[in-house]
Design an enzyme around this catalytic site. Structure first.
Site, mmCIF file in Angstrom:
data_model
loop_
_atom_site.group_PDB
_atom_site.id
_atom_site.type_symbol
_atom_site.label_atom_id
_atom_site.label_comp_id
_atom_site.label_asym_id
_atom_site.label_seq_id
_atom_site.Cartn_x
_atom_site.Cartn_y
_atom_site.Cartn_z
ATOM 1 N N HIS A 155 -7.852 -6.833 -1.376
ATOM 2 C CA HIS A 155 -6.171 -5.510 -1.813
ATOM 3 C C HIS A 155 -5.374 -5.623 -0.085
ATOM 4 O O HIS A 155 -3.913 -5.660 0.028
ATOM 5 C CB HIS A 155 -6.487 -4.345 -1.011
ATOM 6 N N TYR A 177 -1.921 11.340 2.521
ATOM 7 C CA TYR A 177 -2.491 10.983 1.658
ATOM 8 C C TYR A 177 -3.160 13.112 0.959
ATOM 9 O O TYR A 177 -3.260 13.686 -0.028
ATOM 10 C CB TYR A 177 -4.171 11.032 2.059
ATOM 11 N N ASP A 198 0.781 -0.968 -0.177
ATOM 12 C CA ASP A 198 -0.104 0.204 0.864
ATOM 13 C C ASP A 198 1.353 1.400 0.293
ATOM 14 O O ASP A 198 1.659 1.442 -0.684
ATOM 15 C CB ASP A 198 -0.762 -0.436 1.445
#
Length: 284
Positions: free
Chosen positions: A254, A199, A97
């Site tokens: 994921h 982010y 990730d």
């Protein structure tokens, strides 16, 4: 163990033979170095020494307040500084990730520090930037990022009602105990904001600026990944000039290190051992 690097203190899980070849494992959002707990036993049995840090924003002693402190070059500098502090000249690198994004960027900028790279779930940052700019399906898959970038709003949504939203995000990692192992640390003061700042500091320009990777590389993608589509995954090959292997895990979500630790360990060990097959996509 706790390691001081760049004026910050990082929690690091270390294991395996003291003299084994070093492996640096970089976790993703919203987890911590413990996401590799089911992967490392096979690496230790193979004689490897592993280090899995809780990265910037996740380690309690490494939570700067400025969003700019979470830009990709800062995260890469942390990983390099941890290697310095450990006395490791070059390591096998594994990232999942966001940890994969850091691993790609470290391998591109400092190939002398990386023996091999195994990137999990997230493709080369430039491949991701291309997909976000040109692939409507990837844009839809990544639409959650807009919420994560909203300071205060994202924290409220994810942490409300005893972190019910965060637990939903983590629902694919396993049973309730495993979900709690990741969700509870995110309830500590400043922890989730630090994690979300990755982010908030992200930009398409910074992702696209990451150069090609020359070290022996394996990219692991799963066709059940709701965050990363096939287009972005297959674009990845254009950004690796070294030995490259693309491994697809069918039917896996994921959360590869949690859901498929044995196949992932097998892939890592194959790359470490110098298995540089480049005959296209391989399924495990």
């Amino acid at each position: 163990m706790r390691i001081d690097a760049r004026g910050l203190e990082f929690v690091v899980r270390a294991g395996g033979p003291e003299g084994g070849e070093p492996v640096l494992l970089l976790h993703g959002f919203p987890q911590h170095g413990g996401e590799f707990d089911e992967v490392v036993p096979a690496l230790h049995d193979a004689g490897l020494r592993t280090y899995a840090p809780d990265q910037r924003g996740y380690s309690p002693g490494a939570r700067p307040t400025d969003v700019e402190a979470y830009q990709l070059p800062e995260l890469v500098a942390d990983a390099a500084a941890l290697l310095d502090a450990l006395g490791v000249e070059a390591a096998h690198l594994v990232g999942h990730d966001w940890g994969a994004a850091v691993a790609w960027a470290l391998a591109a900028a400092h190939p002398e520090r990386v023996r091999t790279l195994t990137a999990v779930s997230v493709p080369h940052p430039a491949a991701m930037a291309h997909a976000l700019a040109h692939d409507p399906k990837q844009k839809a898959r990544s639409s959650y990022m807009a919420l994560f970038r909203q300071a205060g709003t994202a924290e409220k949504m994810l942490l409300g009602m005893r972190a019910a939203g965060l637990r939903r995000v983590l629902s694919g990692v396993g049973d309730s105990a495993r979900v709690a192992a990741y969700a509870e640390p995110m309830r500590e003061p400043g922890a989730l904001t630090g994690a979300l700042n990755w982010y908030r500091a992200m930009s398409g320009a910074a992702l696209g600026a990451v150069g090609p990777v020359t070290v022996p590389t394996t990219y692991v993608w799963s066709d059940g990944d709701t965050a990363i589509g096939r287009g972005a995954a297959e674009e990845c090959a254009r950004h690796v000039t070294g030995d490259y292997r693309f491994v697809e895990l069918p039917g896996v979500s994921h959360w590869i290190p949690d859901e498929a630790p044995a196949p992932l360990a097998e892939v890592i060990l194959a790359r470490v051992a110098g298995d540089a097959r480049t005959d296209g996509t391989e399924e495990l």
